[in-house]
Design an enzyme around this catalytic site. Structure first.
Site, PDB file in Angstrom:
ATOM      1  CG  HIS A  64      -1.814   0.973   1.632  1.00 34.06           C
ATOM      2  ND1 HIS A  64      -1.666   2.277   1.390  1.00 34.06           N
ATOM      3  CD2 HIS A  64      -3.439   0.546   1.097  1.00 34.06           C
ATOM      4  CE1 HIS A  64      -2.676   3.452   1.578  1.00 34.06           C
ATOM      5  NE2 HIS A  64      -4.040   1.948   1.567  1.00 34.06           N
ATOM      6  CG  ASP A  86       0.467  -2.231   6.720  1.00 33.06           C
ATOM      7  OD1 ASP A  86      -0.135  -2.437   7.327  1.00 33.06           O
ATOM      8  OD2 ASP A  86       0.599  -1.265   5.087  1.00 33.06           O
ATOM      9  CD  GLN A 134      -6.794  -4.376   4.114  1.00 29.74           C
ATOM     10  OE1 GLN A 134      -7.561  -5.307   3.985  1.00 29.74           O
ATOM     11  NE2 GLN A 134      -7.639  -3.273   3.451  1.00 29.74           N
ATOM     12  CE  LYS A 174      -7.379  -0.048   6.029  1.00 33.32           C
ATOM     13  NZ  LYS A 174      -8.224   0.432   4.730  1.00 33.32           N
ATOM     14  CB  CYS A 234      -3.605   3.263  -1.656  1.00 32.83           C
ATOM     15  SG  CYS A 234      -4.809   4.479  -1.601  1.00 32.83           S
TER      16      CYS A 234
HETATM   17  C1  LIG Z   1      -2.203  -2.779   3.957  1.00 26.67           C
HETATM   18  C2  LIG Z   1      -2.655  -1.637   4.289  1.00 26.67           C
HETATM   19  N1  LIG Z   1      -1.991  -0.680   4.119  1.00 26.67           N
HETATM   20  C3  LIG Z   1      -2.093  -0.099   4.394  1.00 26.67           C
HETATM   21  C4  LIG Z   1      -3.501   0.841   4.897  1.00 26.67           C
HETATM   22  C5  LIG Z   1      -3.870   2.728   5.730  1.00 26.67           C
HETATM   23  O1  LIG Z   1      -4.017   2.668   6.838  1.00 26.67           O
HETATM   24  P1  LIG Z   1      -5.034   3.804   7.433  1.00 26.67           P
HETATM   25  O2  LIG Z   1      -5.519   4.887   5.856  1.00 26.67           O
HETATM   26  O3  LIG Z   1      -6.322   3.876   8.480  1.00 26.67           O
HETATM   27  O4  LIG Z   1      -3.498   4.942   7.569  1.00 26.67           O
HETATM   28  C6  LIG Z   1      -4.331   0.593   4.482  1.00 26.67           C
HETATM   29  C7  LIG Z   1      -5.803   1.418   4.291  1.00 26.67           C
HETATM   30  O5  LIG Z   1      -6.435   1.675   3.141  1.00 26.67           O
HETATM   31  C8  LIG Z   1      -3.778  -0.946   4.035  1.00 26.67           C
HETATM   32  O6  LIG Z   1      -5.423  -2.255   3.207  1.00 26.67           O
END
Ligand SMILES: Cc1ncc(COP(=O)(O)O)c(C=O)c1O
Lengths: 148, 418
Positions: free
Chosen positions: B133, B210, B213, B236, B376
């Site tokens: 992401h 990370d 998910q 999430k 993203c």
């Molecule tokens: C794999 C992953 N990493 C990071 C994020 C970022 O999360 P946040 O926007 O809550 O910081 C997301 C969510 O969009 C994600 O799916």
């Protein structure tokens, strides 16, 4: 509903795009992207004595963005720059109207089919992509012409 | 037949008020955008309301009843989250705004350095993957630009798995940190942990996972994983927006320099300099997202009561069902693993040459909410040669009937643009 957005005219232009493909000669070329959805357009303008001798383009994206480029080509090729700019203004105004404007077919031709798109804020950018590229390219071409 | 015994998604749906609403003049809502954010159960919404109605005060800085109650609730949420992810100590849970902030915190610390936590510099390497992401790409790019370190990455195989064939060269003596995604938000892939941790240990590199998910969808035990940092985000996992978590090993947190400065994170302050509070408070500058943390605590209680194992099993069965059903749609190409093995319930696909924007729009007209775009994760799209994908993503309340609705919807889309 779907038919509001996806007018027959739009689907027609999407399936049978007019004037698609990048052509020579040209005075300016630009590449615009819509970063949120990845739609892209490369657009060229060729000016001759203040007239748009050709507007050629290539790109990838949703039906709205691609059909809009096709309509632009059809509508603006062969027009004097000043006239094309006023069509551009009308189209931009229509896209900002949130469905509140009755479009003028004499000015916008097939572009009136995009009136419904203005009700979908997420899609307005798709419809405007080629037009903003056109504005950019034409400004560059005109500037070059005045330098020469 | 694929339903998991004892798991009643229909009953669970009643816990989520929004799932009962209709869209576009009476169509039932089919919410398949859970990888973007989950819906919230009544207990979480009620907890937020009750907090504001009964306990609202600032934390750690009052001696009155409300301040003490708010502090106890806020710190209680930390206990719940610590237990939820198996943290050895509650002090290893740092509340942030979201995953992005948690990752930025680590990137900042490693770029700045302190006694016992050497700063990154030229010659050092940071490893990520092509599957990340943007939240786990951009902070590292910025870090490398700032420090002169080099960014490297794992590639993706054609099936959408991490390509670890060059693990031993990508992670090497120069590597300071490996930061990668546990479960991909775009491909759904669940990535292995132990081989990467093992290699990182050989070369003395840190590992950040990370888990944005994974923590919402399966049991995650930070001790078992053996990594150094885990980032995840409350919205999430049935929690409110505005609250995320960084788990880190205590010795690392203690050595790392603070990220943001402000109230709460200090010990003493003079005009010349300050000393800092003990962890985790050193990393929580200013008034924290109090209600949101408490709401996340309620979400964690809710998920635990249902059971993360049961949620995982439900989603796995549903993913297998969906992969089969989607396979029947003419022209549909799954982007990511095509079997329900080591993958979660986020399924990206292309439908012929119809642009995802058009697919998403026509699905929405039928009440079906999916995500379209690059999610993203633009480098992943580039890897698979698509500008964007359509993604359906599931959660504990998703049903087979909803997957069926999606498949019917896609048939309609294909006909419309056919
Ligand atoms: C794999 C992953 N990493 C990071 C994020 C970022 O999360 P946040 O926007 O809550 O910081 C997301 C969510 O969009 C994600 O799916």
């Amino acid at each position: 509903m779907a038919t509001d957005l996806y007018q027959e005219i739009i689907l027609d232009h999407y399936k049978h795009p007019q004037g698609r493909g990048l052509r020579e000669p040209f005075d300016a070329e630009v590449h615009h992207v819509n970063p949120t959805c990845g739609d892209e357009v490369t657009l060229r303008v060729s000016l001759k004595d203040g007239v748009l001798a050709d507007v050629s383009y290539d790109g990838q994206g949703c039906s709205i963005s691609q059909a809009s480029a096709s309509v632009l080509h059809e509508l603006l090729t062969g027009r004097p720059v000043a006239e094309a700019m006023s069509v551009l203004d009308s189209f931009t105004e229509l896209m900002g109207s949130r469905g509140q404007l009755e479009p003028d077919e004499d000015v916008l031709g097939d572009g009136i089919a995009f009136a419904g798109v203005s009700k979908y804020p997420a899609r307005v950018k798709c419809a405007l992509l080629a037009w903003m590229a056109f504005k950019d390219a034409t400004a560059q071409a005109v500037e070059q012409g005045s330098d020469a | 037949m694929t339903a998991v015994t004892g798991f009643d998604a229909e009953a669970i749906r009643k816990d989520f008020p929004v799932l009962a609403r209709t869209v576009h003049d009476g169509l039932p809502l089919v919410y398949l955008d859970n990888a973007a954010t989950s819906q919230k159960p009544s207990v979480v919404i009620d907890t937020l309301r009750e907090y504001y109605e009964q306990h609202n005060a600032n934390v750690h800085r009052g001696i009155h009843v409300l301040a003490e109650e708010a502090t106890a609730l806020y710190e209680g949420a930390r206990d719940k989250v610590a237990a939820f992810v198996g943290a050895p100590s509650r002090d290893e849970i740092v509340f942030t705004k979201n995953s992005s902030e948690a990752i930025n915190l680590v990137a900042y610390a490693i770029g700045t350095g302190s006694a016992g936590f050497p700063a990154l510099g030229p010659g050092d390497e940071v490893v990520i993957s092509e599957m990340e992401h943007h939240s786990n790409i951009v902070p590292w790019q910025l870090l490398c630009q700032r420090t002169g370190a080099t960014l490297r990455w794992f590639r993706i195989t054609d099936e959408g798995r991490l390509d670890l064939s060059d693990l031993d060269t990508v992670v090497n003596e120069r590597t300071r940190i490996v930061a990668y995604v546990h479960q991909s938000n775009i491909l759904g892939t669940l990535n292995p942990v132990s081989p990467i941790v093992e290699r990182a240990r050989q070369v003395g590199a840190l590992v950040l996972l990370d888990a944005s998910q994974s923590v919402p969808h399966q049991p995650v035990d930070v001790t078992e994983l053996g990594v150094d940092f885990v980032a995840f985000t409350g919205h999430k996992m049935c929690g409110p927006t505005g609250i995320g978590v960084l788990w880190a090993r205590r010795d690392l947190l203690e050595a790392m320099p603070p990220f943001l400065g402000g109230g709460e994170m200090i010990e003493t302050v003079t005009m010349e300099s300050s000393t800092f509070a003990a962890v985790p408070h050193k990393f929580e500058a200013g008034t924290p997202p109090i209600a949101q943390a408490i709401g996340l605590g309620a979400a964690v209680d809710y998920l635990s009561a249902i059971g993360m194992d049961a949620i995982k099993a439900h989603e796995k069965a549903l993913t297998a069902y969906a992969l089969d059903a989607l396979d029947e749609v003419p022209g549909l190409r799954i982007i990511g693993p095509r079997t329900a093995v080591s993958r979660g319930g986020a399924i990206s696909f292309a439908l012929g040459s119809i642009h995802p924007h058009d697919v998403g729009q026509l699905l929405d007209e039928q009440g079906i909410a999916v995500r379209v775009g690059h999610h993203c994760a633009r480098p992943t799209c580039l890897r698979f040669g698509v500008p964007a994908t359509t993604r359906a993503s599931f959660y504990l309340y998703t049903t087979e009937a909803e997957v069926d609705a999606l498949v019917r919807g896609l048939h309609h889309v294909a006909k419309f643009f056919g």
